[in-house]
Write a protein that holds these residues in place. Structure first.
Motif, PDB file in Angstrom:
ATOM      1  N   CYS A   5       0.850  -1.189   0.000  1.00 26.21           N
ATOM      2  CA  CYS A   5       0.000   0.000   0.000  1.00 26.21           C
ATOM      3  C   CYS A   5       0.889   1.243   0.000  1.00 26.21           C
ATOM      4  O   CYS A   5       1.960   1.250   0.592  1.00 26.21           O
ATOM      5  CB  CYS A   5      -0.894   0.039   1.236  1.00 26.21           C
ATOM      6  N   ARG A   6       0.389   2.300  -0.645  1.00 24.60           N
ATOM      7  CA  ARG A   6       1.143   3.557  -0.663  1.00 24.60           C
ATOM      8  C   ARG A   6       0.215   4.716  -0.977  1.00 24.60           C
ATOM      9  O   ARG A   6      -0.697   4.605  -1.776  1.00 24.60           O
ATOM     10  CB  ARG A   6       2.244   3.521  -1.736  1.00 24.60           C
ATOM     11  N   ASN A  23      -5.955  -1.678   6.088  1.00 23.03           N
ATOM     12  CA  ASN A  23      -6.992  -2.489   6.735  1.00 23.03           C
ATOM     13  C   ASN A  23      -7.656  -3.449   5.754  1.00 23.03           C
ATOM     14  O   ASN A  23      -7.889  -4.622   6.070  1.00 23.03           O
ATOM     15  CB  ASN A  23      -8.056  -1.581   7.362  1.00 23.03           C
ATOM     16  N   TYR A  24      -7.947  -2.942   4.559  1.00 22.20           N
ATOM     17  CA  TYR A  24      -8.646  -3.754   3.563  1.00 22.20           C
ATOM     18  C   TYR A  24      -7.832  -4.979   3.181  1.00 22.20           C
ATOM     19  O   TYR A  24      -8.332  -6.109   3.195  1.00 22.20           O
ATOM     20  CB  TYR A  24      -8.949  -2.915   2.320  1.00 22.20           C
ATOM     21  N   TYR A  25      -6.567  -4.776   2.832  1.00 18.60           N
ATOM     22  CA  TYR A  25      -5.764  -5.901   2.349  1.00 18.60           C
ATOM     23  C   TYR A  25      -5.352  -6.846   3.473  1.00 18.60           C
ATOM     24  O   TYR A  25      -5.219  -8.055   3.246  1.00 18.60           O
ATOM     25  CB  TYR A  25      -4.534  -5.391   1.591  1.00 18.60           C
ATOM     26  N   TYR A  28      -8.455  -8.833   3.822  1.00 15.77           N
ATOM     27  CA  TYR A  28      -8.703  -9.586   2.597  1.00 15.77           C
ATOM     28  C   TYR A  28      -7.870 -10.865   2.567  1.00 15.77           C
ATOM     29  O   TYR A  28      -8.372 -11.948   2.243  1.00 15.77           O
ATOM     30  CB  TYR A  28      -8.377  -8.714   1.392  1.00 15.77           C
ATOM     31  N   ILE A  29      -6.599 -10.737   2.904  1.00 14.22           N
ATOM     32  CA  ILE A  29      -5.702 -11.903   2.848  1.00 14.22           C
ATOM     33  C   ILE A  29      -5.963 -12.843   4.022  1.00 14.22           C
ATOM     34  O   ILE A  29      -6.041 -14.066   3.857  1.00 14.22           O
ATOM     35  CB  ILE A  29      -4.232 -11.452   2.837  1.00 14.22           C
ATOM     36  N   SER A  30      -6.108 -12.254   5.210  1.00 11.50           N
ATOM     37  CA  SER A  30      -6.281 -13.075   6.416  1.00 11.50           C
ATOM     38  C   SER A  30      -7.551 -13.904   6.377  1.00 11.50           C
ATOM     39  O   SER A  30      -7.600 -15.035   6.904  1.00 11.50           O
ATOM     40  CB  SER A  30      -6.291 -12.169   7.651  1.00 11.50           C
ATOM     41  N   GLY A  39       2.132 -10.556   5.426  1.00 16.79           N
ATOM     42  CA  GLY A  39       2.421  -9.208   5.912  1.00 16.79           C
ATOM     43  C   GLY A  39       1.933  -8.122   4.969  1.00 16.79           C
ATOM     44  O   GLY A  39       1.672  -8.366   3.790  1.00 16.79           O
ATOM     45  N   THR A  40       1.821  -6.916   5.512  1.00  7.71           N
ATOM     46  CA  THR A  40       1.441  -5.738   4.725  1.00  7.71           C
ATOM     47  C   THR A  40       2.608  -4.762   4.746  1.00  7.71           C
ATOM     48  O   THR A  40       3.131  -4.407   5.803  1.00  7.71           O
ATOM     49  CB  THR A  40       0.189  -5.072   5.320  1.00  7.71           C
ATOM     50  N   TYR A  41       2.999  -4.330   3.580  1.00  8.49           N
ATOM     51  CA  TYR A  41       4.101  -3.378   3.433  1.00  8.49           C
ATOM     52  C   TYR A  41       3.493  -2.053   2.992  1.00  8.49           C
ATOM     53  O   TYR A  41       2.787  -2.013   1.975  1.00  8.49           O
ATOM     54  CB  TYR A  41       5.119  -3.871   2.407  1.00  8.49           C
TER      55      TYR A  41
END
Length: 444
Positions: A5-6, A23-25, A28-30, A39-41
């Motif tokens: 995300c950026r 929050n969305y991703y 979404y993945i979990s 993880g989220t970067y």
């Protein structure tokens, strides 16, 4: 699977978008049983035109290379990269590692056969969009400059802070340092010498340390903002992708605003410093040297002794006297410029003789103050601001002063232009106000 995300600014609405992406991703993945959350970067407030300063992006790529990630999901190509070359290079590198990227908005999976062709087209459009945004921003900035409106960073700018509107306001403690710099320079000191003084006294720079650079002091001395004006667009962004900046040498228009903010240095003092810089530059060229003063603490006459024959500076030599002691002697730098060949034939002179000549000449000036007063008063009314400044100072230095009995290096720097040495033993002491007084050397 990992998410990237950026957002490119730190404005409130963009930060909300940033939080929503994270929050969305993450959810979404979990919540998807087909994926294992890796993880989220997320990079906050970072431009997408290149990847050099995107710490989280670079950490994600490093984790991919270590095979910690099998798939990446991101909102769109523009969130991943607005630079076509960067985008394709990373897509291809990750594809070779068997790692795909899902661009949700464009519905592209880079592991699909058609993915790269479509990706090339779309990433080119994203890059063009970035160029258009950059041009629009630049246009807006220049229109504000034309109207005299601007905001200025004071992060590396000693002497000022900014108010709520981005206007410059004086920082009283730092302003004292700025004033001292200008006055020390007009008192004959070089920026290298002032740098050493500031460091020895523990005077703090803009970054809170007592470490100074001569180049920083030089740039302060020519900065018009200290006299209350502002020159806008001294530098500019050469390329919107690399963000590389360059000094503006006339490539784009500059804007000069007079009385933009409260001055720290009065206009006369600021202009005198510029004239003094030009005077020193001319002095170096005229006398064939590259340094106005090496180290006044240990060598006060450096670059201030001039040959009466060839007009070049004398250099200091250490000789052994007949009784075995050290003897400081000054000799024309042209005398043995070529090894084994005698050049300039002018005589050498002992440092003690130079000190005596300076003291004798200054005391003669003091004794005859009344003779020089008329000239000083005329200079004060003249158009040359530096001559006016010097005349005012010499009137101040000589008023009620006692004769000098010993060398005072700081006072010498304030008053002496140079001493010219002639073959017949004559020493001509030339002061910064233009006064010339001749003495006769007693040396054989």
């Amino acid at each position: 699977m990992a998410a990237y995300c950026r957002v490119s600014t730190d404005q409130e609405e963009q930060l909300l978008s940033y939080e929503n992406q994270v929050n969305y991703y993450t959810n979404y993945i979990s919540e998807n049983p087909l994926y294992e959350y890796a993880g989220t970067y997320a990079d906050e407030g970072i431009s997408g035109t290149n990847t050099k300063k995107r710490d989280e992006f670079n950490r994600m790529i490093a984790d991919c290379r270590e095979r910690k990630i099998d798939m990446i999901i991101t909102k769109s190509i523009s969130r991943f990269a607005r630079n076509t070359l960067d985008c394709l290079n990373y897509v291809r590198e990750l594809k070779e590692l068997g790692i795909g990227i899902i661009f949700e908005k464009e519905n592209i999976n880079t592991l699909d056969a058609k993915g790269e062709v479509l990706l090339t087209i779309l990433s080119s459009l994203a890059q063009d969009e970035s160029r258009s945004i950059s041009e629009n921003c630049t246009w807006g900035i220049r229109r504000r400059f034309e109207a005299g409106r601007h905001k200025m960073s004071t992060k590396r700018f000693l002497g000022y802070d900014t108010d709520a509107d981005g206007k410059l306001v004086i920082n009283p403690q730092q302003a004292k340092i700025v004033v001292r710099l200008f006055l020390e320079y007009l008192d004959g000191k070089t920026v290298d010498y002032i740098k050493r003084i500031f460091e020895q006294e523990g005077i703090l720079n803009w970054n809170g340390t007592a470490k100074w650079q001569a180049t920083t002091l030089n740039s302060m001395l020519v900065n018009e903002k200290y006299k209350g004006d502002a020159l806008l667009q001294k530098s500019y962004t050469v390329d919107f992708l690399s963000k590389k900046r360059a000094q503006n040498q006339g490539e784009i228009q500059q804007y000069y605003i007079e009385e933009d903010h409260e001055a720290i240095i009065d206009v006369k003092t600021w202009e005198c410093v510029q004239l003094e810089t030009e005077r020193r530059k001319h002095y170096l060229e005229e006398h064939g040297t590259n340094s106005y003063s090496h180290n006044p603490e240990n060598n006060p006459f450096a670059s201030r002794i001039v040959c009466g024959s060839c007009n070049k500076v004398f250099s200091r030599k250490g000789w052994r006297s007949r009784n075995g002691g050290d003897r400081k002697v000054w000799q024309c730098s042209e005398r043995y410029k070529v090894k084994g060949v005698v050049g300039c034939g002018n005589r050498h002179v002992d440092e003690e003789t130079l000190v005596k000549a300076y003291l004798l000449a200054w005391n003669a000036l003091l004794e005859n103050r009344g003779i020089f007063m008329e000239r000083w008063q005329e200079q004060m009314q003249g158009e040359n601001l530096l001559e006016s400044y010097r005349a005012e100072k010499f009137m101040e230095y000589t008023e009620g002063a006692e004769p000098l009995t010993e060398m005072d290096t700081d006072f010498m720097l304030k008053t002496l232009d140079h001493i010219k040495v002639f073959e017949n033993g004559t020493l001509r002491v030339i002061f910064l106000d233009g006064t010339e007084i001749e003495c006769k050397s007693e040396e054989e």
